[in-house]
Design an enzyme around this catalytic site. Structure first.
Site, short mmCIF file in Angstrom:
data_model
loop_
_atom_site.label_atom_id
_atom_site.label_comp_id
_atom_site.label_asym_id
_atom_site.label_seq_id
_atom_site.Cartn_x
_atom_site.Cartn_y
_atom_site.Cartn_z
N GLU A 152 -3.74 -0.32 -12.15
CA GLU A 152 -4.37 -1.44 -11.32
C GLU A 152 -5.93 -1.59 -11.86
OE1 GLU A 152 -2.32 -1.15 -7.13
OE2 GLU A 152 -3.70 0.65 -7.50
N LYS A 205 -13.91 1.24 -0.81
CA LYS A 205 -12.75 1.62 -1.30
C LYS A 205 -12.55 1.55 -2.65
CE LYS A 205 -8.81 3.81 -1.21
NZ LYS A 205 -7.61 3.36 -0.63
N ALA A 216 4.63 5.96 -2.79
CA ALA A 216 4.28 7.21 -2.16
C ALA A 216 3.79 6.71 -0.67
CB ALA A 216 3.40 8.09 -3.01
N MET A 217 2.70 5.64 -1.03
CA MET A 217 2.12 5.13 0.42
C MET A 217 3.15 4.68 1.31
SD MET A 217 -0.91 6.27 0.38
CE MET A 217 -1.93 5.18 1.27
N GLY A 218 4.25 3.64 0.53
CA GLY A 218 5.00 2.74 1.28
C GLY A 218 6.09 3.70 2.00
N ALA A 235 7.85 0.58 -2.04
CA ALA A 235 8.19 2.03 -1.49
C ALA A 235 8.15 2.99 -2.41
CB ALA A 235 9.98 1.97 -1.06
#
Length: 310
Positions: A272, A185, A10-12, A8
């Site tokens: 990442e 991407k 920003a994207m979640g 959870a």
């Protein structure tokens, strides 16, 4: 539909908020205690363009969740994927569909350890989002999400996921070649996320740097060389044009600070990089393919992590 958002950030938060707003039963899973506490107390706040939205949402740590799920979207960081899947393995049933929207390369092998291939769906999204703080997210753009099943038996499930996201005003399409999209991407993130993190700038500022387009092209060429060994063809010139467009004023989200910047510079968390430029650097060494730009970028980002005490 009972939906779990595994991660959870920003994207979640953005996807979870919109999916619940459209009528689904959504639970957020996260390990950030301050985020859990804030959402439990005040609900989840989402700045969606000019609209300031909020709603109550269920949230807990992955190991605390005791329910079931029709659909799981994985939104962890790449290095957290296996731990998350291990934590929620008990809720993944024979009919539980799992969509992976992570940045980076090499995730399918990890997913297959826990999920039947018929229930694995890979996706690529250009949604941009950020966290203002615990329990508060900003959805900068409703970008398109591409989705595909990894085996033929999963195609009907992919269609259901696409429909569910579209009903939530998160534009989605079925892809006939998701692996190409994933590699493109990854090249985008390997060029823009890492450069913005090293230079500590947003995408628009990156585009103003002399030589930035040439730098992007060199990085893309290295991703293309490794992609080719996986049977995937990335046209260096067209992919460079696509990526460079994100740094130009006509792109609405150009002032966005990418997720790697937010992780390392803003929040002092590890990045990442090992699933982006670091992945290309490792594969280049294994295959004896020169990848000097990715080699240097991986060293510089790891160096910033080390100097930040991470």
């Amino acid at each position: 539909m009972k939906i779990i958002i595994a991660g959870a950030g920003a994207m979640g938060c953005s996807f979870g908020f919109m999916l619940q707003k459209s009528g689904n039963d959504v639970t957020l899973l996260d390990g950030w205690q301050e985020n859990i506490d804030a959402i439990r107390k005040e609900g989840l706040h989402l700045q969606d363009g000019e609209a300031a939205l909020s709603q109550k949402m269920d949230i807990c740590k992955p190991e605390e969740y005791t329910g079931s799920a029709d659909f799981v979207i994985v939104f962890t960081k790449s290095m957290q994927l296996e731990h998350m899947l291990h934590s929620i393995r008990r809720i993944i049933k024979d009919n539980t569909k799992v969509l992976c929207l992570l940045n980076g390369l090499g995730h399918i092998e990890t997913l297959k350890k826990y999920i039947a291939p018929k229930n694995i769906f890979m996706g690529v999204t250009v949604v941009t989002a950020g966290m203002k703080g615990p329990g508060s997210a900003v959805l900068s753009s409703h970008g398109r999400t591409e989705i595909q099943n990894i085996v033929p038996e999963g195609k009907a499930g992919a269609g259901l996921i696409v429909d569910t996201l579209n009903k939530a005003t998160m534009p989605a399409v079925y892809s006939d070649n998701i692996l190409w999209s994933i590699w493109r991407k990854a090249a985008l993130n390997g060029a823009i996320n890492s450069a913005c993190t090293i230079m500590e700038c947003n995408m628009l500022e990156l585009g103003t740097v002399d030589g930035s387009r040439d730098m992007i092209k060199h990085i893309v060429s290295e991703f293309a060389a490794i992609a080719k060994t996986h049977g995937i063809t990335l046209d260096t010139d067209s992919v460079t044009d696509y990526i460079y467009g994100f740094t130009q004023p006509q792109f609405d989200g150009a002032k966005h600070y990418p997720s790697m910047y937010q992780d390392l510079i803003k929040n002092r968390r590890r990045t990442e990089i090992d699933f982006l430029n670091g992945y290309i650097s490792r594969k280049g060494k294994e295959l004896h393919i020169p990848t000097p730009y990715c080699d240097l970028i991986a060293v510089l980002v790891h160096g910033k992590e080390r100097l930040a005490g991470l």
